[in-house]
Design a protein around this motif. Structure first.
Motif, short mmCIF file in Angstrom:
data_model
loop_
_atom_site.label_atom_id
_atom_site.label_comp_id
_atom_site.label_asym_id
_atom_site.label_seq_id
_atom_site.Cartn_x
_atom_site.Cartn_y
_atom_site.Cartn_z
N LEU A 60 -2.73 -3.50 -11.56
CA LEU A 60 -3.55 -3.60 -12.78
C LEU A 60 -4.80 -2.71 -12.66
CD1 LEU A 60 -4.28 -4.91 -15.46
CD2 LEU A 60 -5.24 -6.84 -14.22
N ILE A 61 -5.45 -2.77 -11.52
CA ILE A 61 -6.66 -1.97 -11.31
C ILE A 61 -6.33 -0.48 -11.36
CG2 ILE A 61 -8.44 -1.39 -9.59
CD1 ILE A 61 -8.31 -4.47 -8.81
N GLU A 62 -5.20 -0.12 -10.75
CA GLU A 62 -4.73 1.28 -10.74
C GLU A 62 -4.47 1.77 -12.17
OE1 GLU A 62 -3.99 3.67 -8.51
OE2 GLU A 62 -2.80 4.92 -9.88
N SER A 63 -3.87 0.89 -12.99
CA SER A 63 -3.51 1.33 -14.35
C SER A 63 -4.75 1.46 -15.24
CB SER A 63 -2.48 0.39 -14.98
OG SER A 63 -3.11 -0.83 -15.31
N ILE A 64 -5.77 0.64 -15.02
CA ILE A 64 -6.96 0.70 -15.89
C ILE A 64 -7.98 1.74 -15.41
CG2 ILE A 64 -8.93 -0.64 -16.78
CD1 ILE A 64 -7.12 -3.06 -16.85
N GLN A 65 -8.07 1.93 -14.10
CA GLN A 65 -9.09 2.84 -13.52
C GLN A 65 -10.49 2.49 -14.04
OE1 GLN A 65 -8.43 5.88 -11.49
NE2 GLN A 65 -6.41 4.99 -11.19
N MET A 100 -10.71 -6.54 -4.31
CA MET A 100 -11.40 -5.49 -3.54
C MET A 100 -10.39 -4.49 -2.99
SD MET A 100 -14.62 -7.45 -1.73
CE MET A 100 -13.81 -8.77 -0.85
N ASP A 101 -9.21 -4.99 -2.57
CA ASP A 101 -8.15 -4.10 -2.05
C ASP A 101 -7.71 -3.10 -3.12
OD1 ASP A 101 -8.04 -5.16 0.50
OD2 ASP A 101 -6.53 -6.66 -0.03
N GLY A 102 -7.60 -3.60 -4.36
CA GLY A 102 -7.21 -2.71 -5.46
C GLY A 102 -8.29 -1.68 -5.73
N ALA A 103 -9.53 -2.11 -5.68
CA ALA A 103 -10.66 -1.22 -6.01
C ALA A 103 -10.80 -0.08 -4.99
CB ALA A 103 -11.95 -2.04 -6.07
N LYS A 109 -14.00 5.32 -6.95
CA LYS A 109 -14.14 3.88 -6.70
C LYS A 109 -15.05 3.23 -7.75
CE LYS A 109 -13.38 3.93 -1.71
NZ LYS A 109 -13.23 5.37 -1.57
N PRO A 110 -14.60 2.10 -8.28
CA PRO A 110 -15.45 1.39 -9.24
C PRO A 110 -16.60 0.69 -8.52
CG PRO A 110 -13.41 0.17 -8.83
CD PRO A 110 -13.32 1.43 -8.02
N VAL A 111 -17.59 0.26 -9.30
CA VAL A 111 -18.66 -0.60 -8.77
C VAL A 111 -18.23 -2.04 -9.06
CG1 VAL A 111 -21.08 -1.24 -9.01
CG2 VAL A 111 -20.40 1.16 -9.17
N LEU A 112 -18.34 -2.88 -8.04
CA LEU A 112 -17.86 -4.26 -8.18
C LEU A 112 -19.02 -5.25 -8.24
CD1 LEU A 112 -15.18 -2.96 -7.38
CD2 LEU A 112 -14.77 -4.87 -5.82
N LEU A 113 -18.78 -6.36 -8.92
CA LEU A 113 -19.71 -7.50 -8.82
C LEU A 113 -18.87 -8.73 -8.49
CD1 LEU A 113 -22.82 -8.41 -10.82
CD2 LEU A 113 -21.06 -10.14 -10.53
#
Ligand code: GDD
Length: 309
Positions: A60-65, A100-103, A109-113
Motif C-alpha cells: 500500500l505504501i509503495e503504491s501511494i508513495q 515503518m518497514d514499508g516507509a 522516504k516519507p516523513v512519519l508520525l
C-alpha cells in the motif's frame, strides 16, 4: 500537492485528522483501516489493510508513495490492555513496525508520525517534560515505550524522519465510551432522557488527567509533520490537569435529575497513575501550536451528542 497517508483512519481520531489536513489545504489525503469500506468526503481514496499484514502494508505504501504517513491504528485503551496484553503489543508495536518497514523501502522516504502516550512516563507529581524519566506501569504504556525505542532504531539505521508524540488524554464526539469522558457523558445523557433519577457507574475519580479536545491534538500532529523540526519526540497535551471527579461534576451539573454515583470494580485498574499533566513548551516552541478548545466545551458537546443520539 503533498500526499498524506493515514493508517487507522476509521477510528475516533482519524476523521478529525482528515478534516485537519483538508482545512490546511494542499494535500491529497489517503486513508487506510481494517474495515472493508470507509467514506469521508475529504478523502482522496480509502484502502482496507490490516497493519498486522506486513506485505499488504508495504504494498500500500509503495503504491501511494506518500510524503507523510501517520499511524493512528492502535489498541488505545489502557483498561483493555490489562486484559489483552499480547494483542496490545502485537498491534501497537508489530503493526507499527510494518508501516515503518514499508516507509524505509521507498526511494523518497516519507516523513512519519507515530503516536505514543503520556502513559510511557514514570509516575510524577509534576508536569512532564520530554526529558522526564520513562517507566510505564501498564501493558499499553509498555507497548508505546517499546514502539518509541523501535522508532529510534529505524531512524538510526535508515536515516528516516520519524516524529513520535507522547499524546496525553484527548476526547471529543465519536470517542468510544470505553474512555472516561464519553462514558460519563453517555450515562448522564441517558439518565436525562429517562426523565427521572438514575445511577451511574464510575471508576477511579481521584486521578488527574490532562485532557485535550481531539481537534487541538490533530492540529498538533499536522503542525509537527510540517515543522521540519530537528526534535523528534513531542508531548501533545494542554498543560492543564483536571481531576476526573471534576469532569463528573461538570456533567452531572447538566442534568435536571438526581444522580447517584457508584464505583464499579470492573472500571478500576490494577494500577492507575494518580497525576498526568503535560509540559508542552517544546511543542509550542517548535511548531507555534496552542490549544483552542476548553475542556468544558468539549464535555458539553459530548453530553449534547448523547442526548440527541
Ligand atoms: N475509562 C474509564 N471509565 N476511566 C475512568 C472511569 C470510567 O468509568 N472512571 C474513572 N476513570 C479514570 C481512569 O482510571 C483514568 O485515571 C482516567 O479516568 C482516564 O481514563 P481513560 O479515559 O480510560 O483514559 P486513559 O488515561 O487510561 O488513556 C487515554 O489517555 C492516554 C494518554 O494519557 C487513552 O486515550 C490512551 O490511548 C492515551 O494514550
Amino acid at each position: 500537492m503533498k500526499k498524506v497517508l493515514i493508517f487507522g483512519v476509521a477510528g475516533f481520531v482519524g476523521g478529525y485528522l482528515v478534516k485537519e489536513f483538508a482545512k490546511a489545504g494542499g494535500y491529497h489525503i489517503y486513508g487506510s483501516d481494517m474495515v472493508e469500506s470507509f467514506a469521508q468526503e475529504e478523502l482522496s481514496a480509502y484502502y482496507p489493510c490490516d497493519i498486522l499484514d506486513g506485505p499488504a502494508c508495504e504494498a500500500l505504501i509503495e503504491s501511494i508513495q506518500p510524503d507523510y504517513i501517520i499511524n493512528l491504528a492502535a489498541l488505545s485503551s489502557v483498561r483493555m490492555s490489562w486484559d489483552l496484553p499480547e494483542k496490545t503489543i502485537e498491534i501497537n508495536v508489530l503493526g507499527a513496525m510494518h508501516i515503518m518497514d514499508g516507509a524505509v523501502k521507498l526511494e523518497k522516504k516519507p516523513v512519519l508520525l507515530m503516536v505514543g502516550s503520556s502513559e510511557e512516563y514514570e509516575i510524577s507529581d509534576k508536569a512532564l517534560r520530554e526529558e522526564s524519566p520513562l517507566s510505564a506501569n501498564n501493558p499499553y504504556g509498555i507497548s508505546k515505550a517499546t514502539l518509541e525505542q523501535m522508532a529510534e532504531i529505524y531512524r538510526m539505521k535508515y536515516k528516516i524522519t520519524i516524529y513520535f508524540t507522547r499524546s496525553f488524554n484527548h476526547t471529543g464526539v465519536g470517542q468510544k465510551p470505553v474512555f472516561v469522558v464519553p462514558s460519563f457523558a453517555k450515562q448522564v445523557a441517558e439518565i436525562e432522557k429517562s426523565q427521572g433519577p438514575g445511577v451511574m457507574k464510575v471508576g477511579n475519580l481521584s486521578a488527574m488527567r490532562d485532557i485535550s479536545d481531539v481537534r487541538d491534538v490533530v492540529c498538533a500532529y499536522r503542525m509537527i509533520l510540517e515543522s521540519g523540526s530537528k526534535e523528534k519526540v513531542f508531548n501533545v497535551g494542554s498543560g492543564k490537569a483536571s481531576k476526573i471527579q471534576e469532569i463528573l461534576e461538570i456533567l452531572i451539573g447538566f442534568s435536571s435529575y438526581e444522580i447517584k454515583v457508584e464505583q464499579d470494580p470492573d472500571k478500576m485498574r490494577p494500577s492507575d497513575n494518580p497525576f498526568i499533566c503535560a509540559d508542552n513548551t517544546l511543542l509550542k516552541k517548535e511548531t507555534g501550536w496552542s490549544p483552542k478548545y476548553s475542556i468544558e466545551d468539549t464535555v458539553k458537546a459530548l453530553f449534547d451528542y448523547y442526548v440527541e443520539e
